[in-house]
Structure formats: C-alpha cells, structure tokens
Write a protein that holds these residues in place. Structure first.
Motif, PDB file in Angstrom:
ATOM      1  N   HIS A 198      31.561   7.621  27.513  1.00 12.05           N
ATOM      2  CA  HIS A 198      32.220   8.847  27.050  1.00 12.05           C
ATOM      3  C   HIS A 198      31.183   9.907  26.756  1.00 12.05           C
ATOM      4  O   HIS A 198      30.195   9.646  26.073  1.00 12.05           O
ATOM      5  N   GLY A 210      37.626  14.109  23.558  1.00  9.86           N
ATOM      6  CA  GLY A 210      37.952  14.793  24.808  1.00  9.86           C
ATOM      7  C   GLY A 210      38.148  16.292  24.677  1.00  9.86           C
ATOM      8  O   GLY A 210      38.329  16.973  25.675  1.00  9.86           O
ATOM      9  N   HIS A 235      30.584  13.644  25.141  1.00  6.45           N
ATOM     10  CA  HIS A 235      31.197  14.594  24.209  1.00  6.45           C
ATOM     11  C   HIS A 235      31.035  16.043  24.681  1.00  6.45           C
ATOM     12  O   HIS A 235      30.005  16.396  25.262  1.00  6.45           O
ATOM     13  N   ASP A 253      43.026  11.664  31.145  1.00  5.93           N
ATOM     14  CA  ASP A 253      42.162  12.202  30.076  1.00  5.93           C
ATOM     15  C   ASP A 253      42.490  13.660  29.741  1.00  5.93           C
ATOM     16  O   ASP A 253      41.592  14.459  29.447  1.00  5.93           O
ATOM     17  N   ARG A 306      37.040  20.099  23.893  1.00  7.17           N
ATOM     18  CA  ARG A 306      35.812  20.902  23.932  1.00  7.17           C
ATOM     19  C   ARG A 306      35.715  21.765  22.675  1.00  7.17           C
ATOM     20  O   ARG A 306      35.805  22.991  22.725  1.00  7.17           O
ATOM     21  N   PHE A 364      33.698  18.213  30.142  1.00 14.75           N
ATOM     22  CA  PHE A 364      34.401  17.297  31.036  1.00 14.75           C
ATOM     23  C   PHE A 364      33.445  16.763  32.097  1.00 14.75           C
ATOM     24  O   PHE A 364      32.427  17.372  32.393  1.00 14.75           O
ATOM     25  N   ASP A 412      36.978  12.344  30.553  1.00 15.99           N
ATOM     26  CA  ASP A 412      35.963  12.389  29.504  1.00 15.99           C
ATOM     27  C   ASP A 412      35.370  11.007  29.262  1.00 15.99           C
ATOM     28  O   ASP A 412      34.385  10.865  28.550  1.00 15.99           O
TER      29      ASP A 412
END
Ligand code: C2O
Ligand code: CU
Length: 508
Positions: free
Chosen positions: A442, A107, A444, A309, A109, A447, A465
């Motif tokens: 999910h 989650g 990667h 998240d 960045r 968001f 995420d």
C-alpha cells in the motif's frame, strides 16, 4: 532506371525497418503529462462534521458471543462516514484508550499532515487527547479509515470504519457497505493472543498466490483470476513453497477463524434486501489484518466488479470469484433478477451474505457508466525504475523481521526518506518479493497503477492504492506524484507492517 529505383525502394525499406527497430528498442521519451491524471477537486463549500471516540467496548459478534473490542463510538466497524466529493470533512478523534492512537484515511489523497502515520504525519494522540482531521475529499469512491498506531493490534480489535465519498455524476444506485473481517477468539469470546490458526493461514497463502486485481486480469487474459472455486486446487499448492511454514505465526500475520461482515458473524450477518429489478452498488472492504477473502455467488452467477480501490471502471468486469487482499475494496454491481442467492466464502467458511428481492418493482435502473482512465505514458514501460524495493525476511538476533532493501522500518524513528520523488511526475516504482508470502503493498497519498508483473506488461490496469505482490514476483508500479509531503509504502498485512515491512518516501 528500374534497377536503380528498385534499390532505392529497398534501401528506404531497410532504413525504415532499422529506424523502426531502433525506435522499438529505445523509445523516444515522451514529455510527461503536466496535469494530474485525475481532475483537481472542486470544493462544494459543504462541511460534514463527525466525532470518533476510540475506546474499549464490548462487541456482540453474534447472539451470545461478546468480545472485548476497541471501537469507535462503541461500534465495530466504526460509524460510516459519507460525504460528497469536494465536501470538507472535519473529524474530531477523541482517544479514550489507555494507549496512543491515530486515524489513517486509507486510499484518500489527504494533505500529508492529515494522513495519520505516527512520527511522519503527526504525533500519536495520547490517551485522553484529541486531534482534528480536516480535509476536502478529493476523490469519489469506497475508502476506509483505521488506526495507524500499533495497527496490527488496534485494527484487529475493531478500530476501522467505512468512508464513502459519493460522486454526484455516478449512476444513482442505492449502495450497501460490506466490511469483511476475521476474529481469533476462544469459545467465550476472549481474544487469543497468538496467531494460532495455521489452517486459515495456509488457505490464505494459496489465495494470495493466485490473486491480483480483477482489472488487471481483464487485460491480461484472466490468468490471475480464479474463475470459480474449483480453479483453486491444482496449480497453487505447488508454487507456494514450504518456507511460509518456517516463519513464526506472529510475523506471518494474525488469522482468525470467525469471519464477520459489518461486525457480525454467522447467522447474525445481515441480509441485503433488493427491490425487484433494482441495481445496487455493493461496496466490499477487506478490513482484516492479514486474511485474503475470496467470495463467489452460491448459484455461480457472475460477479460484476465496477470499482477497484475507489476508482470506477468504464466497463464492469464479470468474474466467478473475487479475491480481496487486506485493505482492498471492490464495488460490485448487483442486479436483482428475482432469485435469491448468497455471496459466500471460497476456500474457508464463514461469510454468507444473502441477497433477496422483496417489495415493489422499481422504475428501470440506470445503465452503468464511468469514465475511462487515461493511458499511462508509453515510455514508462521501458525506462529504468526510479526506485526499487526488495522485500525479504531477516532474523537478526533471533527475532524475525521483515525488511525492504535489507532494512526493517523503525516506527519510533523513521529517519530520512529512502527516496525523494519530484512532484507531478509519473514515477516508476519496482517492488521485488523474494519472500515466500504474498504482500499487499500500500502506497500512501497517491494512486498507483500496475505496469508489469515479472516483466510482462499489463496494459489498462486499474487505478489502485494496494497492490498484491506474489511470492517471488517483481511488480512495476506507475505512481503519479501529485501529493507533496512525507508518506509511507508498506505491506497491509498489518503484522508485516508492524514488523518492519514499511518505508518512508517523500514527494516534493
Ligand atoms: Cu490502510 Cu498505511 O494503511
Ligand atoms: Cu506483507
């Protein structure tokens, strides 16, 4: 004159209606917002350093029940990593396993080279090897870190831990981390190799087929959320379909029947002590491979979700039951009223977290506050998707695998990206689930926000995420592509992920 005027008026009206109807059907594309929807990180200049040694270790789940786990620094979950937003984090991974490993910062960045995906972000760290993960924490929130190599096995054995990024501007509540997991062991603590617990899996199918982000439910009229355990019975069983039973267990997902909180099961689960009148942020993390955890309060009190998240919500969302799919995080605002209560599993047995007030009264706690998310650009709801991924199962040469657009992902050789997105744009990604199971998808590095489910718009959805796509559902996601590099989109049921349900995409 009069008549003429009347006609004029009529014509103008008709013209306006026609223009309005035209505009409604074909909205003018609004210019893309040039800036990221979240402010860029301001570095604090602080650096926090940790060492995580991954190695086999005995782990006591409750008195008398010890299992051979994989652990970071000898503990399950691994050590809590906690920084302020903007701090630089430097983590040295030491691989004491006899197989390769990596760490993924779920989650977060991070820069692409720090993301921990084997053969995409980095080479797997060999036995005896080390790797230094280093990045400035860009966003505040509840995150977690976990192995991304043979993840179905390594995470299941214990290679995960909480990662908390504090926001100095958020209300200064004390917080507790509650990481949920499930174990499949025999009575002596030996790890069972098969995912034999069909009962748990069936419960899961039922929970997943009704679950969605609570923040979505707030604007969609609550239709997706269960409001108390009783709502579970009726509608779900019919819709789940019998095909889930036709899938072999090792590809369905590994479900254990021993549930744990922060690495402890049953009566060994630690209670949470509150002070009289205190407000606490409970950070819930679902670290299970495949299991969806549904929880409610023993006395039926409302659970107030304040963060999904990792992103705080402007208005807390009160629900009777929270449903956490694998990898999801919800923060709850717990307000002590002097009465003891328990946060406990719905639909299965095992999670019992006692909350009780003890000790002196505190000064009146600060009210909850958080910023409102900016609205999505309106045109994104109506335009065609930039990428579409269809989930299915396939049985080539007798071995079942999961596929996206007909292709199972090859871990060793990910190949070319299935989509290249332009940087700093709102991309629209459609995920179609033609399979009989729910998939927590999910993405990667960026968001996402849900635009629509089965074509029904979901205004004001949370920033997430990991988004559950239920059986036979099509979900449209808005992704702000502000993090360049090669990334993956995958199911966070780790058996699905490791058996093909993953794809590589690029932002450039
Ligand atoms: Cu938490 Cu690619 O995973
Ligand atoms: Cu899946």
């Amino acid at each position: 004159m009069k008549r003429h005027g009347y006609h004029w008026h009529m014509l103008a009206c008709v013209a306006l209606i026609a223009i309005a109807a035209f505009a409604f059907r074909r909205p003018e594309p609004t210019p893309e917002p040039p800036a990221a929807p979240r402010p860029q990180v301001q570095a604090t200049g602080e650096t926090r350093e940790y060492t995580l040694s991954a190695a086999p270790a005995p782990w006591e789940l409750r008195p008398g029940l010890v299992t051979d786990a994989y652990a970071y620094n000898g503990q399950v979950p691994g050590p809590e990593i906690r920084v302020n937003r903007g701090d630089r984090l430097k983590v040295t991974l030491v691989n004491g396993l006899d197989e390769p490993t990596t760490i993924h910062w779920h989650g977060v960045r991070v820069p692409a080279g720090m993301d921990g995906v084997p053969m995409i972000s980095q080479d797997p760290v060999p036995p005896g090897g080390t790797f230094v993960y280093e990045f400035v924490a860009p966003d505040a929130g509840t995150f977690f870190y976990h192995s991304h190599f043979n993840a179905d096995d390594q995470v299941d054995r214990g290679l995960y831990g909480p990662f908390v990024v504090e926001d100095p501007a958020a209300p200064a509540y004390r917080d507790v981390v509650l990481a949920l997991d499930d174990w499949l062991l025999d009575a002596s603590g030996r790890r069972l190799q098969t995912s034999a617990s069909e009962k748990e899996r069936d419960i899961d199918n039922e929970l997943d087929s009704v679950s969605a982000s609570a923040a979505e439910a707030s604007s969609a009229g609550g239709g997706h959320m269960m409001d108390g355990g009783m709502a579970m019975g009726g509608s779900m069983t019919g819709g789940m379909g019998m095909m889930a039973h036709d899938l072999p267990n090792d590809i369905n997902g590994r479900f254990g029947d021993l549930l744990a909180v922060n690495g402890k099961a049953g009566s060994a689960i630690a209670p949470v002590a509150l002070k009289r009148g205190e407000r606490v942020r409970a950070r819930l993390i679902n670290a299970s491979n495949a299991m969806t955890h549904a929880l409610r309060a023993s006395d039926g009190r409302a659970l107030k979700i304040i963060s999904v998240d990792g992103t705080d919500m402007a208005v807390p969302k009160a629900v009777g039951t929270i449903v956490l799919s694998p990898a999801k995080r919800f923060d709850l605002l717990v307000e002590d009223d002097g009465k003891p209560w328990t946060l406990e599993s719905v639909g299965r047995k095992g999670i019992m977290i006692a909350f009780a007030s003890a000790g002196e009264s505190e000064a009146a706690a600060e009210e909850w506050k958080a910023a409102t998310l900016p609205a999505l650009p309106p045109e994104i709801a109506h335009r065609a998707p930039d990428a579409t991924y269809a989930i299915a199962t396939d049985v080539p040469m007798g071995a079942t695998e999961w596929t996206l657009n007909g292709k199972a992902y090859d871990m060793e050789n990910p190949g070319a990206p299935t989509k290249i997105f332009a940087k700093d744009r709102w991309a629209k990604v459609r995920v179609k689930n033609a399979s009989p199971m729910a998939h927590p998808m999910h993405l990667h590095g960026q968001f996402v926000r849900v635009i629509a489910r089965n074509g029904q718009l979901i205004p004001g959805a949370a920033q997430e995420d990991t988004v559950v796509v239920r059986p036979n559902e099509t979900v449209d996601l808005a992704v702000f592509t502000d993090n360049p590099g090669d990334w993956v989109l995958h199911c966070h049921n780790l058996e699905h992920e490791e058996n093909g349900l993953m794809t590589k995409f690029r932002v450039q």
